[in-house]
Design an enzyme around this catalytic site. Structure first.
Site, PDB file in Angstrom:
ATOM      1  N   SER A  12       6.555 -16.149  -2.606  1.00 46.04           N
ATOM      2  CA  SER A  12       5.421 -15.487  -3.259  1.00 46.04           C
ATOM      3  C   SER A  12       4.412 -15.044  -2.205  1.00 46.04           C
ATOM      4  CB  SER A  12       4.760 -16.453  -4.256  1.00 46.04           C
ATOM      5  OG  SER A  12       3.687 -15.802  -4.894  1.00 46.04           O
ATOM      6  N   HIS A  37       8.618 -11.950  -3.557  1.00 42.16           N
ATOM      7  CA  HIS A  37       7.926 -12.019  -4.852  1.00 42.16           C
ATOM      8  C   HIS A  37       6.521 -11.469  -4.686  1.00 42.16           C
ATOM      9  CE1 HIS A  37       7.317 -13.641  -8.908  1.00 42.16           C
ATOM     10  NE2 HIS A  37       6.108 -13.973  -8.514  1.00 42.16           N
ATOM     11  N   ASP A  39       3.140 -10.516  -6.597  1.00 45.24           N
ATOM     12  CA  ASP A  39       2.343 -10.674  -7.824  1.00 45.24           C
ATOM     13  C   ASP A  39       1.314  -9.562  -7.923  1.00 45.24           C
ATOM     14  OD1 ASP A  39       2.598 -14.052  -7.033  1.00 45.24           O
ATOM     15  OD2 ASP A  39       3.359 -13.195  -8.899  1.00 45.24           O
ATOM     16  N   HIS A  70       6.168  -9.072 -10.016  1.00 49.99           N
ATOM     17  CA  HIS A  70       5.724  -9.862 -11.173  1.00 49.99           C
ATOM     18  C   HIS A  70       4.422  -9.240 -11.671  1.00 49.99           C
ATOM     19  CE1 HIS A  70       4.194 -14.067 -12.689  1.00 49.99           C
ATOM     20  NE2 HIS A  70       4.344 -13.192 -13.662  1.00 49.99           N
ATOM     21  N   ASP A 179       8.724 -19.683 -11.686  1.00 49.43           N
ATOM     22  CA  ASP A 179       7.576 -19.279 -10.881  1.00 49.43           C
ATOM     23  C   ASP A 179       6.400 -20.230 -11.119  1.00 49.43           C
ATOM     24  OD1 ASP A 179       5.624 -16.167 -10.649  1.00 49.43           O
ATOM     25  OD2 ASP A 179       5.681 -17.976  -9.405  1.00 49.43           O
ATOM     26  N   GLY A 180       6.038 -20.968 -10.035  1.00 52.17           N
ATOM     27  CA  GLY A 180       4.861 -21.839 -10.138  1.00 52.17           C
ATOM     28  C   GLY A 180       5.185 -23.266  -9.710  1.00 52.17           C
ATOM     29  N   GLY A 201       6.203 -20.892  -3.236  1.00 53.41           N
ATOM     30  CA  GLY A 201       4.802 -20.599  -2.866  1.00 53.41           C
ATOM     31  C   GLY A 201       4.213 -21.693  -2.004  1.00 53.41           C
TER      32      GLY A 201
HETATM   33  C1  DX5 Z   1       0.950 -17.279 -10.082  1.00 54.44           C
HETATM   34  C2  DX5 Z   1       2.014 -16.468  -9.349  1.00 54.44           C
HETATM   35  C3  DX5 Z   1       2.926 -17.330  -8.512  1.00 54.44           C
HETATM   36  C4  DX5 Z   1       2.168 -18.173  -7.488  1.00 54.44           C
HETATM   37  C5  DX5 Z   1       3.052 -19.290  -7.002  1.00 54.44           C
HETATM   38  O1  DX5 Z   1       0.459 -16.526 -11.152  1.00 54.44           O
HETATM   39  O2  DX5 Z   1       2.809 -15.761 -10.263  1.00 54.44           O
HETATM   40  O3  DX5 Z   1       3.881 -16.503  -7.865  1.00 54.44           O
HETATM   41  O4  DX5 Z   1       1.757 -17.396  -6.416  1.00 54.44           O
HETATM   42  O5  DX5 Z   1       2.258 -20.113  -6.195  1.00 54.44           O
HETATM   43  P1  DX5 Z   1       2.566 -21.690  -6.166  1.00 54.44           P
HETATM   44  O6  DX5 Z   1       3.998 -21.827  -5.741  1.00 54.44           O
HETATM   45  O7  DX5 Z   1       1.601 -22.242  -5.167  1.00 54.44           O
HETATM   46  O8  DX5 Z   1       2.353 -22.201  -7.567  1.00 54.44           O
HETATM   47 ZN    ZN Z   2       4.541 -14.692  -9.655  1.00 49.68          ZN
END
Ligand code: DX5
Ligand code: ZN
Length: 231
Positions: A12, A37, A39, A70, A179-180, A201
C-alpha cells in the site's frame, strides 16, 4: 523472486515514503512485490486524501508493476476514467459508495481492466450476489477505510472465510484481496481463511522494525504458515 507465487503481495504505497517515491519503487521491485496498491480517496467517502492522480501518473512512467487501484470516492466514474487514462490493471470500487455499481463495474471491464468490489467491515456479502458476473476479485476491508496503521476488526477473518464459501457456492473462482492491518501475525490467519492477495502496509512491508527485504522474508514465512493451515 517470490517464494509463494500462490499469494500475491500488493504494498500500500500510501504507507511508503512519499517524498522518495522513485527510490521506494526500486526497493519494492527488488523484493518482488506483485502489484502496487494505490489508495485514491476524495476526502468525502473517507476523510483523507493521501495520494493524487498526478502522483499515479508520474509513477506509471517509472515502473512496469501492475497498479492495484482502491477507490474510496463518491464519484467513481470520474476516477475510473482518470486511472484508465493513466494505465492501471485492476480497480476496486466500494459497494457503499455508489447507487450504480453494476454500471461502474461494466465501465471498468469494458476497458479490459480487472474490476473488483470492496466491502467495508459491516457490509454483508449478499450485496455482491447480483454482480458476481461483473467482478474479477473481491476486496475484504479488514479495517474501516481511510487510514493506515489501524487494528484489524474482529469479524474480518470470519468474513474472508465466509466470502470464499459464498464464492464457491456460486461457482465463482476469483481471488479475495484483504486490505488493512495485514501484519506478520494476521497473515497466517488471513491466508488460511482464503486470502489470495495481501495489501501490505504499515504492519508488514513498511514495518519500521525492519528493512523491506527482512519484512518480505517475514511475510513469506507467515504466508507459508497460512498455506499449511488451509482447509
Ligand atoms: C486504508 C487503505 C489501506 C491502508 C493499509 O483505507 O485502504 O490500503 O493503507 O494500511 P495498514 O496495512 O497499515 O492497515
Ligand atoms: Zn487500500
Amino acid at each position: 523472486m517470490r517464494i509463494n507465487q500462490l499469494i500475491q503481495i500488493s504494498p500500500s504505497i500510501m504507507c511508503a515514503d512519499l517524498c522518495n517515491m522513485e527510490d521506494e519503487l526500486r526497493k519494492l521491485e527488488s523484493i518482488g512485490v506483485d502489484l502496487l496498491h494505490c489508495d485514491l480517496m476524495d476526502g468525502h467517502f473517507v476523510p483523507n486524501m493521501p495520494l493524487g492522480l498526478v502522483l499515479l501518473e508520474q509513477l506509471r512512467s517509472k515502473t512496469e508493476l501492475p497498479f492495484d487501484i482502491h477507490l474510496m470516492v463518491d464519484d467513481n466514474d470520474f476516477f475510473v476514467q482518470k486511472v484508465v487514462e493513466i494505465g492501471v490493471q485492476q480497480i476496486a470500487v466500494h459497494v457503499e459508495s455508489t447507487t450504480h455499481l453494476d454500471r461502474t463495474l461494466s465501465l471498468i471491464q469494458e476497458n479490459d481492466i480487472r474490476a473488483g468490489v470492496a466491502l467495508n467491515p459491516a457490509t454483508p456479502l449478499t450485496t455482491i450476489e447480483y454482480i458476481l458476473d461483473r467482478i474479477d476479485f473481491v476486496m475484504i476491508m479488514s479495517v474501516n477505510p481511510g487510514f493506515a496503521g489501524q487494528k484489524m476488526v474482529p469479524s474480518a477473518l470470519k468474513k474472508v472465510a465466509n466470502c470464499r464459501d459464498f464464492l464457491d457456492q456460486h461457482g465463482v473462482d476469483i481471488p479475495i484481496e484483504v486490505d488493512g492491518n495485514v501484519s506478520f501475525s494476521n497473515i497466517p490467519d488471513m491466508v488460511a481463511a482464503g486470502a489470495d492477495i495481501l495489501v501490505a502496509g504499515t504492519s508488514s512491508i513498511f514495518n519500521k522494525n525492519g528493512n523491506y527485504s527482512e519484512n518480505m522474508d517475514k511475510i513469506e514465512k507467515a504466508i507459508q504458515r497460512g498455506l499449511e493451515r488451509r482447509r
